[in-house]
Scaffold this motif. Structure first.
Motif, PDB file in Angstrom:
ATOM      1  N   TYR A  17     -43.864 -15.058 -27.774  1.00 19.41           N
ATOM      2  CA  TYR A  17     -42.950 -14.075 -28.355  1.00 19.41           C
ATOM      3  C   TYR A  17     -42.382 -13.203 -27.244  1.00 19.41           C
ATOM      4  O   TYR A  17     -42.921 -13.124 -26.138  1.00 19.41           O
ATOM      5  N   ARG A  18     -41.295 -12.541 -27.562  1.00 21.42           N
ATOM      6  CA  ARG A  18     -40.625 -11.641 -26.625  1.00 21.42           C
ATOM      7  C   ARG A  18     -40.701 -10.219 -27.161  1.00 21.42           C
ATOM      8  O   ARG A  18     -40.443  -9.980 -28.351  1.00 21.42           O
ATOM      9  N   VAL A  19     -41.077  -9.270 -26.310  1.00 21.73           N
ATOM     10  CA  VAL A  19     -41.094  -7.861 -26.707  1.00 21.73           C
ATOM     11  C   VAL A  19     -39.948  -7.158 -26.000  1.00 21.73           C
ATOM     12  O   VAL A  19     -39.732  -7.328 -24.802  1.00 21.73           O
ATOM     13  N   VAL A  20     -39.204  -6.380 -26.768  1.00 23.39           N
ATOM     14  CA  VAL A  20     -37.989  -5.741 -26.264  1.00 23.39           C
ATOM     15  C   VAL A  20     -38.067  -4.244 -26.516  1.00 23.39           C
ATOM     16  O   VAL A  20     -38.394  -3.803 -27.622  1.00 23.39           O
ATOM     17  N   GLY A  21     -37.787  -3.455 -25.485  1.00 22.44           N
ATOM     18  CA  GLY A  21     -37.796  -2.010 -25.614  1.00 22.44           C
ATOM     19  C   GLY A  21     -37.049  -1.366 -24.469  1.00 22.44           C
ATOM     20  O   GLY A  21     -36.627  -2.035 -23.514  1.00 22.44           O
ATOM     21  N   ARG A  22     -36.904  -0.053 -24.537  1.00 16.50           N
ATOM     22  CA  ARG A  22     -36.193   0.676 -23.480  1.00 16.50           C
ATOM     23  C   ARG A  22     -37.015   0.796 -22.204  1.00 16.50           C
ATOM     24  O   ARG A  22     -36.492   0.731 -21.103  1.00 16.50           O
ATOM     25  N   SER A  23     -38.322   1.006 -22.375  1.00 13.37           N
ATOM     26  CA  SER A  23     -39.190   1.302 -21.238  1.00 13.37           C
ATOM     27  C   SER A  23     -40.049   0.101 -20.862  1.00 13.37           C
ATOM     28  O   SER A  23     -40.911  -0.333 -21.644  1.00 13.37           O
ATOM     29  N   ARG A  24     -39.828  -0.431 -19.673  1.00 11.53           N
ATOM     30  CA  ARG A  24     -40.647  -1.555 -19.227  1.00 11.53           C
ATOM     31  C   ARG A  24     -42.098  -1.123 -19.050  1.00 11.53           C
ATOM     32  O   ARG A  24     -43.029  -1.879 -19.346  1.00 11.53           O
ATOM     33  N   GLY A  25     -42.298   0.116 -18.580  1.00 11.59           N
ATOM     34  CA  GLY A  25     -43.657   0.596 -18.376  1.00 11.59           C
ATOM     35  C   GLY A  25     -44.465   0.599 -19.654  1.00 11.59           C
ATOM     36  O   GLY A  25     -45.629   0.182 -19.676  1.00 11.59           O
ATOM     37  N   GLY A  40     -38.487 -12.557 -31.286  1.00 10.48           N
ATOM     38  CA  GLY A  40     -38.332 -11.347 -30.499  1.00 10.48           C
ATOM     39  C   GLY A  40     -38.634 -10.115 -31.330  1.00 10.48           C
ATOM     40  O   GLY A  40     -38.175 -10.005 -32.472  1.00 10.48           O
ATOM     41  N   LEU A  41     -39.433  -9.210 -30.779  1.00  7.64           N
ATOM     42  CA  LEU A  41     -39.775  -7.954 -31.447  1.00  7.64           C
ATOM     43  C   LEU A  41     -38.973  -6.847 -30.784  1.00  7.64           C
ATOM     44  O   LEU A  41     -39.276  -6.428 -29.661  1.00  7.64           O
ATOM     45  N   PHE A  42     -37.957  -6.360 -31.460  1.00  4.18           N
ATOM     46  CA  PHE A  42     -37.094  -5.314 -30.919  1.00  4.18           C
ATOM     47  C   PHE A  42     -37.626  -3.964 -31.394  1.00  4.18           C
ATOM     48  O   PHE A  42     -37.687  -3.696 -32.588  1.00  4.18           O
ATOM     49  N   GLY A  43     -38.008  -3.111 -30.433  1.00  2.00           N
ATOM     50  CA  GLY A  43     -38.736  -1.896 -30.761  1.00  2.00           C
ATOM     51  C   GLY A  43     -40.218  -2.197 -30.857  1.00  2.00           C
ATOM     52  O   GLY A  43     -40.937  -1.654 -31.702  1.00  2.00           O
ATOM     53  N   ALA A  44     -40.694  -3.052 -29.949  1.00  2.83           N
ATOM     54  CA  ALA A  44     -42.044  -3.605 -30.059  1.00  2.83           C
ATOM     55  C   ALA A  44     -43.147  -2.617 -29.761  1.00  2.83           C
ATOM     56  O   ALA A  44     -44.299  -2.836 -30.137  1.00  2.83           O
ATOM     57  N   ALA A  57     -27.916  -9.957 -24.477  1.00  7.75           N
ATOM     58  CA  ALA A  57     -28.741 -10.471 -23.378  1.00  7.75           C
ATOM     59  C   ALA A  57     -30.216 -10.501 -23.769  1.00  7.75           C
ATOM     60  O   ALA A  57     -30.938 -11.462 -23.466  1.00  7.75           O
ATOM     61  N   ALA A  58     -30.678  -9.440 -24.461  1.00  8.33           N
ATOM     62  CA  ALA A  58     -32.090  -9.379 -24.857  1.00  8.33           C
ATOM     63  C   ALA A  58     -32.429 -10.403 -25.928  1.00  8.33           C
ATOM     64  O   ALA A  58     -33.574 -10.837 -26.046  1.00  8.33           O
ATOM     65  N   ALA A  59     -31.408 -10.798 -26.726  1.00 10.07           N
ATOM     66  CA  ALA A  59     -31.644 -11.721 -27.838  1.00 10.07           C
ATOM     67  C   ALA A  59     -31.389 -13.171 -27.455  1.00 10.07           C
ATOM     68  O   ALA A  59     -31.641 -14.074 -28.271  1.00 10.07           O
ATOM     69  N   GLN A  60     -30.899 -13.417 -26.249  1.00  9.46           N
ATOM     70  CA  GLN A  60     -30.547 -14.770 -25.849  1.00  9.46           C
ATOM     71  C   GLN A  60     -31.756 -15.701 -25.940  1.00  9.46           C
ATOM     72  O   GLN A  60     -32.835 -15.389 -25.440  1.00  9.46           O
ATOM     73  N   GLY A  61     -31.577 -16.831 -26.608  1.00 12.61           N
ATOM     74  CA  GLY A  61     -32.643 -17.817 -26.716  1.00 12.61           C
ATOM     75  C   GLY A  61     -33.605 -17.600 -27.869  1.00 12.61           C
ATOM     76  O   GLY A  61     -34.516 -18.400 -28.072  1.00 12.61           O
ATOM     77  N   LEU A  62     -33.423 -16.533 -28.631  1.00 14.42           N
ATOM     78  CA  LEU A  62     -34.308 -16.264 -29.767  1.00 14.42           C
ATOM     79  C   LEU A  62     -33.866 -17.042 -30.998  1.00 14.42           C
ATOM     80  O   LEU A  62     -32.676 -17.212 -31.254  1.00 14.42           O
TER      81      LEU A  62
END
Length: 330
Positions: A28-36, A5-9, A63-68
């Motif tokens: 991979y999973r990308v994680v950020g505040r803005s879906r757009g 997971g890339l937090f602040g991707a 929740a965002a890190a679940q499964g990583l």
């Protein structure tokens, strides 16, 4: 290999790491505040899973890190709000442990070292920051290293120098590339003849992708140096030469930086970090190269060429005439 997971991707380094993972066919999973913003950057990649989060909330982090298996922390904050670095790091660590994440890598900076005490700074160099931003980054590092071995979590840090690359508006060199392409004057923060180093952003992703899968990487910090020692002047001359124009420079000294800070919050915050212009931190990454073997570093002339080509292409796309859209089912 487990999910990364890339937090602040959505930042520059996130894109580089995603490219390296994509090249190896790794989901991979990308994680950020803005879906757009995430959709715009990664929506076309079938390997990318898009997730939004609230970094202020450990439950949202969980929740965002679940499964990583691995969490790569790339979260930036406004330059005038560095107090958030250790706060957000603590909440991320709590959420990551609660989610059962096995490995966490922080992408860091040279700020925790403070003023360099020797010509080359390796990982054994004292961390004695004399600035607020340096202290906040050191607190962040201490949290990450202190979490190693707790609740099954392994942690590590990769420190980067200044970086450059295509369309990186926050890069120290971005306006220089713009000026060269437009034939205008390049604004620089002096002095411009002191030693400096830069890392080409596309080179970072492969290093990160290798580091996270190396068991010996965890429990400590690592330095990634630039492609060699240069100066701002040399880089500017290379950039302008590549487009066939003589360099035009306008250099701001310490008093001008302070004066500009009266109107520009970024420049105001830059004042305390001005020491990096006069006593730059030049990193020794022999430990990293000993761990990973060959570390690819694009020579400055090639990185400059690629950056200019990408920026030219982006400018052409932005000014191209609109064509009728073709409807497609998704």
């Amino acid at each position: 290999m487990g999910l990364v997971g890339l937090f602040g991707a959505a930042g520059a380094i996130g894109g580089s790491v995603a490219s390296a993972l994509r090249a190896s066919g790794r989901p991979y999973r990308v994680v950020g505040r803005s879906r757009g913003a995430l959709e715009a950057e990664f929506g076309a990649d079938p390997l990318a899973e898009i997730v939004t989060w609230n970094p202020d909330d450990p439950q949202s982090v969980k929740a965002a890190a679940q499964g990583l298996e691995t969490l790569i922390y790339l979260v930036g904050v406004p330059y005038w709000d560095f107090r958030l670095h250790p706060i957000l790091m603590q909440k991320t660590l709590e959420g990551a442990r609660a989610a059962g994440v096995s490995k966490l890598l922080l992408i860091g900076t040279v700020y925790p070292f403070g003023r360099p005490q020797r010509a080359r700074v390796d990982e054994s160099h004292p961390r004695e920051p004399h600035t607020f931003k340096g202290r906040m980054r050191k607190e962040q590092e201490d949290l990450v290293l202190g979490a190693h071995g707790r609740d099954g979590l392994q942690t590590a840090i990769l420190r980067l120098p200044d970086f450059y690359g295509p369309n990186l508006e926050r890069s120290l060199l971005y306006r220089v590339f713009q000026a060269a392409l437009q034939g205008t004057r390049a604004d620089l923060i002096g002095p411009i003849d002191t030693p400096h180093e830069f890392v080409f952003v596309p080179d970072v992703g492969p290093v990160v992708a290798s580091l996270i899968d190396e068991p010996r990487a965890y429990g400590r910090a690592w330095n990634l140096a630039g492609a060699g020692v240069t100066t701002q002047r040399e880089i500017v001359e290379r950039i302008f030469s590549e487009v066939g124009r003589p360099p035009k420079l306008r250099v701001a000294g310490p008093w001008m930086v302070r004066a500009l800070g009266l109107f520009d919050p970024f420049m105001r915050e830059l004042v305390e970090m001005y020491y990096l212009q006069t006593t730059p931190v030049l990193m020794d990454d022999s430990a990293l190269r000993g761990l990973l073997g060959e570390v690819r570093k694009t020579p400055y002339h090639e990185g400059i060429r690629q950056t200019l080509e990408a920026m030219k292409g982006a400018a052409s796309s932005a000014t191209a005439p609109l064509r009728p859209a073709t409807a497609r089912a998704h």
